[in-house]
Design a protein around this motif. Sequence first.
Motif, PDB file in Angstrom:
ATOM      1  N   ALA A   1       0.819  -1.213   0.000  1.00  0.00           N
ATOM      2  CA  ALA A   1       0.000   0.000   0.000  1.00  0.00           C
ATOM      3  C   ALA A   1       0.848   1.256   0.000  1.00  0.00           C
ATOM      4  O   ALA A   1       0.494   2.258  -0.600  1.00  0.00           O
ATOM      5  CB  ALA A   1      -0.923  -0.004   1.229  1.00  0.00           C
ATOM      6  N   GLU A   2       2.031   1.210   0.631  1.00  0.00           N
ATOM      7  CA  GLU A   2       2.820   2.435   0.708  1.00  0.00           C
ATOM      8  C   GLU A   2       3.462   2.798  -0.619  1.00  0.00           C
ATOM      9  O   GLU A   2       3.961   3.908  -0.792  1.00  0.00           O
ATOM     10  CB  GLU A   2       3.902   2.271   1.786  1.00  0.00           C
ATOM     11  CG  GLU A   2       4.938   1.196   1.474  1.00  0.00           C
ATOM     12  CD  GLU A   2       4.486  -0.184   1.907  1.00  0.00           C
ATOM     13  OE1 GLU A   2       5.303  -1.116   1.872  1.00  0.00           O
ATOM     14  OE2 GLU A   2       3.314  -0.312   2.288  1.00  0.00           O
TER      15      GLU A   2
ATOM     16  N   GLU B   1      -8.724   6.709   2.757  1.00  0.00           N
ATOM     17  CA  GLU B   1      -7.967   6.993   1.545  1.00  0.00           C
ATOM     18  C   GLU B   1      -8.047   5.799   0.605  1.00  0.00           C
ATOM     19  O   GLU B   1      -8.253   4.654   1.023  1.00  0.00           O
ATOM     20  CB  GLU B   1      -6.514   7.336   1.862  1.00  0.00           C
ATOM     21  CG  GLU B   1      -5.743   6.237   2.560  1.00  0.00           C
ATOM     22  CD  GLU B   1      -4.308   6.661   2.867  1.00  0.00           C
ATOM     23  OE1 GLU B   1      -3.937   7.779   2.476  1.00  0.00           O
ATOM     24  OE2 GLU B   1      -3.572   5.875   3.484  1.00  0.00           O
ATOM     25  N   LEU B   2      -7.895   6.127  -0.670  1.00  0.00           N
ATOM     26  CA  LEU B   2      -7.858   5.114  -1.726  1.00  0.00           C
ATOM     27  C   LEU B   2      -6.400   4.895  -2.108  1.00  0.00           C
ATOM     28  O   LEU B   2      -5.679   5.857  -2.410  1.00  0.00           O
ATOM     29  CB  LEU B   2      -8.667   5.580  -2.940  1.00  0.00           C
ATOM     30  CG  LEU B   2      -8.566   4.725  -4.203  1.00  0.00           C
ATOM     31  CD1 LEU B   2      -9.146   3.328  -3.969  1.00  0.00           C
ATOM     32  CD2 LEU B   2      -9.278   5.410  -5.368  1.00  0.00           C
ATOM     33  N   VAL B   3      -5.962   3.649  -2.100  1.00  0.00           N
ATOM     34  CA  VAL B   3      -4.578   3.292  -2.439  1.00  0.00           C
ATOM     35  C   VAL B   3      -4.599   2.441  -3.698  1.00  0.00           C
ATOM     36  O   VAL B   3      -5.259   1.389  -3.731  1.00  0.00           O
ATOM     37  CB  VAL B   3      -3.896   2.533  -1.284  1.00  0.00           C
ATOM     38  CG1 VAL B   3      -2.449   2.210  -1.656  1.00  0.00           C
ATOM     39  CG2 VAL B   3      -3.947   3.343  -0.007  1.00  0.00           C
ATOM     40  N   VAL B   4      -3.917   2.925  -4.735  1.00  0.00           N
ATOM     41  CA  VAL B   4      -3.849   2.206  -6.014  1.00  0.00           C
ATOM     42  C   VAL B   4      -2.398   1.812  -6.258  1.00  0.00           C
ATOM     43  O   VAL B   4      -1.480   2.636  -6.131  1.00  0.00           O
ATOM     44  CB  VAL B   4      -4.373   3.078  -7.168  1.00  0.00           C
ATOM     45  CG1 VAL B   4      -4.338   2.295  -8.483  1.00  0.00           C
ATOM     46  CG2 VAL B   4      -5.791   3.543  -6.876  1.00  0.00           C
ATOM     47  N   HIS B   5      -2.164   0.577  -6.622  1.00  0.00           N
ATOM     48  CA  HIS B   5      -0.813   0.054  -6.858  1.00  0.00           C
ATOM     49  C   HIS B   5      -0.767  -0.653  -8.216  1.00  0.00           C
ATOM     50  O   HIS B   5      -1.650  -1.446  -8.518  1.00  0.00           O
ATOM     51  CB  HIS B   5      -0.444  -0.948  -5.754  1.00  0.00           C
ATOM     52  CG  HIS B   5       0.941  -1.492  -5.906  1.00  0.00           C
ATOM     53  ND1 HIS B   5       2.048  -0.828  -5.436  1.00  0.00           N
ATOM     54  CD2 HIS B   5       1.385  -2.640  -6.474  1.00  0.00           C
ATOM     55  CE1 HIS B   5       3.124  -1.541  -5.703  1.00  0.00           C
ATOM     56  NE2 HIS B   5       2.741  -2.651  -6.335  1.00  0.00           N
ATOM     57  N   PRO B   6       0.227  -0.337  -9.041  1.00  0.00           N
ATOM     58  CA  PRO B   6       1.271   0.683  -8.886  1.00  0.00           C
ATOM     59  C   PRO B   6       0.681   2.081  -9.055  1.00  0.00           C
ATOM     60  O   PRO B   6      -0.481   2.222  -9.404  1.00  0.00           O
ATOM     61  CB  PRO B   6       2.245   0.335 -10.002  1.00  0.00           C
ATOM     62  CG  PRO B   6       1.397  -0.290 -11.046  1.00  0.00           C
ATOM     63  CD  PRO B   6       0.349  -1.071 -10.313  1.00  0.00           C
ATOM     64  N   PRO B   7       1.494   3.141  -8.803  1.00  0.00           N
ATOM     65  CA  PRO B   7       0.965   4.504  -8.858  1.00  0.00           C
ATOM     66  C   PRO B   7       0.286   4.812 -10.186  1.00  0.00           C
ATOM     67  O   PRO B   7       0.853   4.612 -11.255  1.00  0.00           O
ATOM     68  CB  PRO B   7       2.211   5.370  -8.645  1.00  0.00           C
ATOM     69  CG  PRO B   7       3.162   4.489  -7.915  1.00  0.00           C
ATOM     70  CD  PRO B   7       2.931   3.114  -8.430  1.00  0.00           C
TER      71      PRO B   7
END
Length: 684
Positions: free
Chosen positions: A244-245, A261-267
């Motif tokens: 997530a980071e 918050e919304l976390v998208v991987h990869p950026p």
Amino acid sequence: MASSLSFASVARSGERPGWIVTADAGRLRTVTAPIVRRLPLPADLRSPAAARSAVRAALLEHPNGVDRKAAAELLDEALLLTTELVTNAVLHAGTELVVEIVVDPNGLTVSVLDSAPDPGFGPGADPAAANPPSEERGRGLILVNEMADRWGTVYHRQGKVVWFRLSHDTDGTTGPLTPAVDPVAALGPVPDGSDLSEQLEEQLRRLTLATGASSATVLVDENNGVGPHALSSYTGTAATTPRAEAGTRIALSVARPWRAELVVHPPVDTPVVHLAAERIGLLLENHRLRRTDLERRNWLTFLAEASDLLAQSLDVELTLALIPRLVVPRLGTWCAVHMLSDEGELRLAAAAHRDEAQTQDLLDQLEDARAQIIEAVGLDGPVALSAPAEGLAVSLIARGQRIGTLSVGRDVGTWQGADEQAAIEDIARRSALAIDNNRIYAERRAIAHALQRSLLPPELPVIHGIDLGAEYVPAGEAVDVGGDFYDVVALPDGRWLVVIGDVSGKGVQAAIVTGLVRDVTRTLVRDGRPLADTLTRLNETLVERGAGRFCTLALAALSRRPDGTVDAALHLAGHDQPVLVQPDGRTRLVGRCGTALGLLPVIKTPVEHLVMAPGDTLIFTTDGVTERRHRGTLFGVDRLRREASALAGFPAEVVAARLRAAAVAFSPEPPRDDIAVLTLRNES
């Protein structure tokens, strides 16, 4: 060229739309050419002609536009489409218009802005439905769809824009369009009728498909001590476990105390991601509001039910035992109530644990936390209790007086949220008030009992040959002093005076008048006054000092004869006739009714001389017996005589007790009037 109408985005206020979704199957067009002309027009049928003139001038005369040959080729179509769109706006919107004309070396863009949304425009609109072909005018969308290279709509807060593009390149083809993704089309409509987890999962799935991301996660911190946690997550089939980071993190719009918050991987940072974040934020906020509303409704219901239960008890000890049972397990794992004694010492009054096997451990923990609990007594806010008795303590305050503390514990590693703390403080206030009300009630009841006992003889005297019995039942909850009384007084001539009376009303004033009647009667008869004279003087006293209250009175002066009979001189001052019960069970009413005391300045005091044979019983009662009701039926004199007949030959105490029990049992409701029974039996 596609034949369906697409959705258009809205640019920020004051800016030219940066991108517009057109009818070309989801392609985007970036409009960067300067505005050649911006022409305000009224909602008038002359506006199409004015718009045509402006388009002609811009297309043929602008130095940075297309060449004259290309302009001549585009002119007819431009004028026709402009006429149709302006006509549509005039007829359907009915508001002032603005026509914007943009030219560049490759073509012409015309936009018609109005101030009223039109049901014929927008996502999924049918051009044929908006402008039926049978009309001579107003067929603009059909013509635009057939003749324009690109076209679309833009919706904004003040209305909408309908635009078209006509292009002409040097090679005779339209310029290339940059393929792009329509965020609305990519994410689709928000699923309806499903729960939050399904909605979030579907949005995250569509987001990963539209952006090519390997995973997307929604992190939420509900400020409940748990910390941020993944509320929903979606991972593509070919993706590895996300970090997530390392992804794009977008704060979601949710109100405090929540954070998300919304976390998208990869950026990935595209309009699709931001639109998804807006949608997910709205879903979370709606969910938070619904849950908050439901929780607050539940808290209000809980507090209302707790108040009802606390109000039902009038006993201090019962209320103290009830409070921890209301709190556990709804508000904590354990609860303890400490009360201040009259000496100011804090003592444990009640405690409860969710696991009864841990009650002894709880008592030990409370002893260890005693210093913090004592501190809470003097504070207005809660005091946190440290391990092992983790929780908080709140002062019990009623009518400005600190009477104790309410302590509530929690599981190790958890904590009470703001709503739980507010509920605990509310329960503490309600509990303190209930305890104080119980104390006040107990004090009033004790005062009433003490005053009532002072108006009755502590015990009946022993009279040779005459058996006495008496019973008294106060009305209601025994917090008011009644006006019924009885007395037995020794006369100077060796006789005995039996007195029973009923003063109107209840409470302190009735008690004052009752005491006045009792004391004046005792004083006068002990001075040797005749009973008739005693009643006259007593009436004068009540008229002067009775505060409008009156009294009914029955007096009987008793004397024994050598043959074993008893002479009774009976006076009735407005009182019910007593019942004489003979040994064989026969009954009759005796006495002559006179005037009640305190009503008139002059009264009648007739006397009846009665001879009681051995075994006879004389029963005096107040109207609380005969006027006791059940469903509209009175206990009555006849029922009293039947009950008394069945008690012939019984001792006076038994007769009085049985009659009291019969009167009380006649109705399931508590007595509304005092009940007094005085019996005397000739035992010779």
